[in-house]
Design a protein around this motif. Structure first.
Motif, PDB file in Angstrom:
ATOM      1  N   PHE A  68      36.086  43.861  70.965  1.00 18.12           N
ATOM      2  CA  PHE A  68      36.904  42.980  71.791  1.00 18.12           C
ATOM      3  C   PHE A  68      38.356  43.134  71.371  1.00 18.12           C
ATOM      4  O   PHE A  68      38.660  43.175  70.174  1.00 18.12           O
ATOM      5  CB  PHE A  68      36.523  41.513  71.614  1.00 18.12           C
ATOM      6  CG  PHE A  68      35.293  41.073  72.333  1.00 18.12           C
ATOM      7  CD1 PHE A  68      35.213  41.138  73.717  1.00 18.12           C
ATOM      8  CD2 PHE A  68      34.206  40.566  71.635  1.00 18.12           C
ATOM      9  CE1 PHE A  68      34.072  40.709  74.383  1.00 18.12           C
ATOM     10  CE2 PHE A  68      33.065  40.136  72.276  1.00 18.12           C
ATOM     11  CZ  PHE A  68      32.989  40.222  73.658  1.00 18.12           C
ATOM     12  N   ALA A  69      39.236  43.202  72.358  1.00 16.42           N
ATOM     13  CA  ALA A  69      40.668  43.083  72.094  1.00 16.42           C
ATOM     14  C   ALA A  69      41.078  41.671  72.466  1.00 16.42           C
ATOM     15  O   ALA A  69      40.558  41.102  73.430  1.00 16.42           O
ATOM     16  CB  ALA A  69      41.446  44.093  72.926  1.00 16.42           C
ATOM     17  N   GLN A  70      41.959  41.076  71.684  1.00 16.93           N
ATOM     18  CA  GLN A  70      42.430  39.724  71.979  1.00 16.93           C
ATOM     19  C   GLN A  70      43.717  39.776  72.787  1.00 16.93           C
ATOM     20  O   GLN A  70      44.628  40.542  72.466  1.00 16.93           O
ATOM     21  CB  GLN A  70      42.661  38.959  70.681  1.00 16.93           C
ATOM     22  CG  GLN A  70      41.387  38.714  69.906  1.00 16.93           C
ATOM     23  CD  GLN A  70      41.660  37.885  68.678  1.00 16.93           C
ATOM     24  OE1 GLN A  70      41.486  36.675  68.678  1.00 16.93           O
ATOM     25  NE2 GLN A  70      42.111  38.535  67.619  1.00 16.93           N
ATOM     26  N   ILE A  71      43.756  38.986  73.818  1.00 17.49           N
ATOM     27  CA  ILE A  71      44.931  38.923  74.679  1.00 17.49           C
ATOM     28  C   ILE A  71      45.962  38.030  74.009  1.00 17.49           C
ATOM     29  O   ILE A  71      45.706  36.843  73.793  1.00 17.49           O
ATOM     30  CB  ILE A  71      44.563  38.374  76.066  1.00 17.49           C
ATOM     31  CG1 ILE A  71      43.468  39.242  76.706  1.00 17.49           C
ATOM     32  CG2 ILE A  71      45.796  38.296  76.961  1.00 17.49           C
ATOM     33  CD1 ILE A  71      42.844  38.623  77.944  1.00 17.49           C
ATOM     34  N   PRO A  72      47.113  38.563  73.647  1.00 19.66           N
ATOM     35  CA  PRO A  72      48.116  37.737  72.943  1.00 19.66           C
ATOM     36  C   PRO A  72      48.596  36.583  73.811  1.00 19.66           C
ATOM     37  O   PRO A  72      48.739  36.709  75.030  1.00 19.66           O
ATOM     38  CB  PRO A  72      49.257  38.728  72.673  1.00 19.66           C
ATOM     39  CG  PRO A  72      48.647  40.081  72.788  1.00 19.66           C
ATOM     40  CD  PRO A  72      47.561  39.957  73.820  1.00 19.66           C
ATOM     41  N   VAL A  73      48.812  35.447  73.177  1.00 19.86           N
ATOM     42  CA  VAL A  73      49.366  34.283  73.853  1.00 19.86           C
ATOM     43  C   VAL A  73      50.882  34.362  73.765  1.00 19.86           C
ATOM     44  O   VAL A  73      51.443  34.566  72.682  1.00 19.86           O
ATOM     45  CB  VAL A  73      48.865  32.977  73.214  1.00 19.86           C
ATOM     46  CG1 VAL A  73      49.520  31.770  73.863  1.00 19.86           C
ATOM     47  CG2 VAL A  73      47.347  32.901  73.324  1.00 19.86           C
ATOM     48  N   GLU A  74      51.548  34.242  74.888  1.00 25.44           N
ATOM     49  CA  GLU A  74      53.004  34.348  74.940  1.00 25.44           C
ATOM     50  C   GLU A  74      53.650  33.390  73.950  1.00 25.44           C
ATOM     51  O   GLU A  74      53.402  32.183  73.963  1.00 25.44           O
ATOM     52  CB  GLU A  74      53.500  34.040  76.360  1.00 25.44           C
ATOM     53  CG  GLU A  74      54.991  34.236  76.562  1.00 25.44           C
ATOM     54  CD  GLU A  74      55.406  35.692  76.516  1.00 25.44           C
ATOM     55  OE1 GLU A  74      56.563  35.973  76.123  1.00 25.44           O
ATOM     56  OE2 GLU A  74      54.585  36.562  76.867  1.00 25.44           O
ATOM     57  N   GLY A  75      54.484  33.947  73.061  1.00 26.05           N
ATOM     58  CA  GLY A  75      55.241  33.133  72.114  1.00 26.05           C
ATOM     59  C   GLY A  75      54.491  32.754  70.859  1.00 26.05           C
ATOM     60  O   GLY A  75      55.071  32.188  69.933  1.00 26.05           O
ATOM     61  N   ALA A  76      53.173  33.056  70.802  1.00 26.30           N
ATOM     62  CA  ALA A  76      52.372  32.646  69.643  1.00 26.30           C
ATOM     63  C   ALA A  76      52.583  33.592  68.472  1.00 26.30           C
ATOM     64  O   ALA A  76      52.854  34.785  68.647  1.00 26.30           O
ATOM     65  CB  ALA A  76      50.891  32.603  70.012  1.00 26.30           C
ATOM     66  N   THR A  77      52.455  33.054  67.266  1.00 30.94           N
ATOM     67  CA  THR A  77      52.557  33.838  66.039  1.00 30.94           C
ATOM     68  C   THR A  77      51.168  34.049  65.465  1.00 30.94           C
ATOM     69  O   THR A  77      50.430  33.087  65.238  1.00 30.94           O
ATOM     70  CB  THR A  77      53.429  33.105  65.005  1.00 30.94           C
ATOM     71  OG1 THR A  77      54.741  32.964  65.536  1.00 30.94           O
ATOM     72  CG2 THR A  77      53.473  33.882  63.695  1.00 30.94           C
ATOM     73  N   GLY A  78      50.798  35.306  65.233  1.00 29.80           N
ATOM     74  CA  GLY A  78      49.497  35.593  64.645  1.00 29.80           C
ATOM     75  C   GLY A  78      49.519  35.423  63.146  1.00 29.80           C
ATOM     76  O   GLY A  78      48.619  34.836  62.549  1.00 29.80           O
ATOM     77  N   SER A  79      50.544  35.963  62.515  1.00 31.23           N
ATOM     78  CA  SER A  79      50.677  35.870  61.067  1.00 31.23           C
ATOM     79  C   SER A  79      52.139  35.582  60.754  1.00 31.23           C
ATOM     80  O   SER A  79      53.040  36.109  61.415  1.00 31.23           O
ATOM     81  CB  SER A  79      50.239  37.186  60.406  1.00 31.23           C
ATOM     82  OG  SER A  79      50.688  37.246  59.072  1.00 31.23           O
ATOM     83  N   SER A  80      52.368  34.763  59.735  1.00 39.17           N
ATOM     84  CA  SER A  80      53.746  34.415  59.396  1.00 39.17           C
ATOM     85  C   SER A  80      54.498  35.590  58.780  1.00 39.17           C
ATOM     86  O   SER A  80      55.730  35.562  58.693  1.00 39.17           O
ATOM     87  CB  SER A  80      53.756  33.220  58.428  1.00 39.17           C
ATOM     88  OG  SER A  80      53.116  33.583  57.209  1.00 39.17           O
ATOM     89  N   THR A  81      53.771  36.614  58.343  1.00 34.94           N
ATOM     90  CA  THR A  81      54.438  37.742  57.698  1.00 34.94           C
ATOM     91  C   THR A  81      54.096  39.096  58.316  1.00 34.94           C
ATOM     92  O   THR A  81      54.819  40.062  58.134  1.00 34.94           O
ATOM     93  CB  THR A  81      54.085  37.767  56.194  1.00 34.94           C
ATOM     94  OG1 THR A  81      54.848  38.787  55.546  1.00 34.94           O
ATOM     95  CG2 THR A  81      52.614  38.054  55.979  1.00 34.94           C
ATOM     96  N   MET A  82      52.971  39.183  59.054  1.00 38.61           N
ATOM     97  CA  MET A  82      52.558  40.461  59.656  1.00 38.61           C
ATOM     98  C   MET A  82      52.613  40.345  61.170  1.00 38.61           C
ATOM     99  O   MET A  82      51.680  39.840  61.801  1.00 38.61           O
ATOM    100  CB  MET A  82      51.141  40.817  59.183  1.00 38.61           C
ATOM    101  CG  MET A  82      51.072  41.133  57.703  1.00 38.61           C
ATOM    102  SD  MET A  82      49.373  41.383  57.120  1.00 38.61           S
ATOM    103  CE  MET A  82      48.849  39.671  56.915  1.00 38.61           C
TER     104      MET A  82
END
Length: 470
Positions: free
Chosen positions: A290-304
């Protein structure tokens, strides 16, 4: 020094727990059924309906049937229950130091305005507190299930079914014991969970919500002493069933809570099946299915910055675990009571809403998470193409069938495929060469030469569709 200067947060309205704070918006609908205020409103409802039941049935000598206006006025005490009512009850309870007695006074104080002041003694007539409490909790749990939890669960199952339908024919390498195994389809594996979760929903939908109103030790002793000619068990059954509950004819002071234990076990089982689903989906995301669809403006990781973390499924896992910890505790403790009554259930039952709240939060997360998944068909296909050895099962089984049909040279099929495939990578060319060397019948040999890991999915799509169509 800092300790003395800081603002005292305990003096504010800031909530202690996340369900009434960070996650309030997701679980707020439960407040109408399983909060302390909802419990008190249900208590008022039960007391009012018992008053009406006794009066209209003229159960006690001297009673007259209520007028329509009086009946409507009594029921308005329930429908008009609001924040001011909550405050009034709290102030009364501070004096009575008894929550149900406060409800009794709350109703009695309103009878004069309805021309019923002379019937104050009919409020809470022949009742012990548990007569009111067990019915009030049953109503709250019933409505929370039907109005909040089941709709959220069905919405979530539908979200899983949508992905299952879209990938019903998408071949996928299975992994039994974590190792490459006979292929399936991604949709079929999703449909397995749809089938399992719907089965639990059907069990939950047939749950009985039970109640009693039979006095201090379940004997109708006060009832019979006051009005010996009345058929109290029938009066009680009519009343409980009139509330839309199932009558429990034999109890101690408390309704025994067995139905609660059954319900919470079923919900906990639903939760645990869903927990397994979350683990599987998390793992599929991890290996790229599965690929995850990014949420506009969301941060996945604070450093990566590259990361899109599977937080919906991780959050769901944690909340399912919290919900089940409470449901399991409730299910095991509520069915026990010392002799005819103890109060351990009083504190326990006040956490029913918390148990449901964590489950609702998990359902919401999975629903949202499924909407953010995209099936990575190239990754699925590549995984299958590097695991031709999974066809060993098909070849050795065809050899067994050929041997039964009388074809020569089909000895030791399992062992021959084991020598070829165990610990070895076998590509398409070598697999087809091997098939050609076996001496199979022409039809069987051609069937196996046409077979690929992508097409070796048996009836997966058909089986999935059959369940998803239901």
């Amino acid at each position: 020094m800092t300790e003395n200067l800081r603002v005292r947060l305990a003096d504010t309205d800031i909530p202690l727990g996340p369900l009434d704070g960070r996650y309030r918006g997701y679980v707020a609908d439960l407040v109408d059924h399983l909060s302390e205020a909802a419990l008190n409103r249900n208590r008022v409802h039960v007391e009012v309906e018992w008053f009406i039941h006794l009066a209209d049935g003229q159960v006690v000598p001297g009673l007259e049937k209520l007028t329509d206006a009086q009946r409507d006025g009594l029921r308005a005490i329930v429908t008009d229950f609001d924040e001011a009512s909550v405050t009034e009850l709290a102030e009364t309870e501070a004096v009575t130091v008894h929550d149900v007695k406060a409800v009794e006074y709350f109703i009695a104080n309103r009878l004069e305005g309805l021309g019923l002041g002379h019937l104050g003694s009919l409020v809470h007539f022949a009742c012990t507190s548990e007569d009111i409490n067990n019915l009030s909790y049953a109503l709250g749990v019933r409505d929370a299930i039907s109005d909040v939890w089941v709709p959220a669960a069905k919405k979530m199952v539908d979200a899983i079914a949508n992905v299952a339908n879209s990938a019903v024919e998408t071949p996928m390498l299975s992994r039994t014991h974590g190792q490459p195994a006979t292929p399936t389809t991604l949709g079929k594996e999703m449909a397995v969970f749809v089938h399992r979760l719907n089965r639990q929903l059907r069990r939950i939908s047939t749950q009985q919500f039970m109640g009693k109103i039979n006095g201090a030790t379940g004997t109708y002793a006060a009832h019979v002493a006051a009005v010996p000619h009345a058929n109290w068990p029938v009066i009680a059954q009519d009343f409980v069933e009139g509330l839309g509950l199932t009558f429990n004819p034999l109890t101690t002071q408390i309704e025994n809570h067995d139905w609660m234990s059954e319900l919470y076990d079923d919900i906990a089982r639903f939760n645990q099946i869903l927990h397994g689903f979350c683990v599987d989906v998390w793992s599929y995301i991890s290996i790229g299915y599965f690929a995850q669809i990014p949420v506009e403006g969301a941060t996945g990781s604070s450093t990566m910055p590259h990361k899109v973390n599977p937080i919906r499924f991780e959050n769901a896992e944690a909340n399912l675990e919290l919900s089940n910890a409470l449901l399991t505790s409730l299910g095991s403790t509520l069915i026990e009571s010392r002799w005819q009554r103890d109060l351990t259930d009083s504190t326990s039952q006040r956490n029913i809403g918390v148990a449901f709240g964590h489950s609702i939060l998990a359902l919401n997360n999975v629903t949202r998470g499924m909407a953010q998944l995209d099936v990575a068909e190239p990754a699925l296909a590549a995984d299958l193409d590097t695991n031709w050895e999974v066809l060993g099962e098909a070849i050795q089984t065809v050899m067994r069938a050929e041997a039964i049909a009388g074809t020569e040279g089909m000895e030791n099929p399992y062992e021959r495929l084991k020598d070829l495939t165990r610990g070895n990578r076998v590509d398409a060319q070598r697999m087809r060469e091997f098939v050609g060397e076996l001496g199979l019948s022409e039809a069987a040999a051609q069937r196996l030469k046409d077979l690929t890991p992508q097409t070796y999915t048996g009836l997966a799509a058909e089986l999935a569709r059959e369940q998803l169509d239901k």
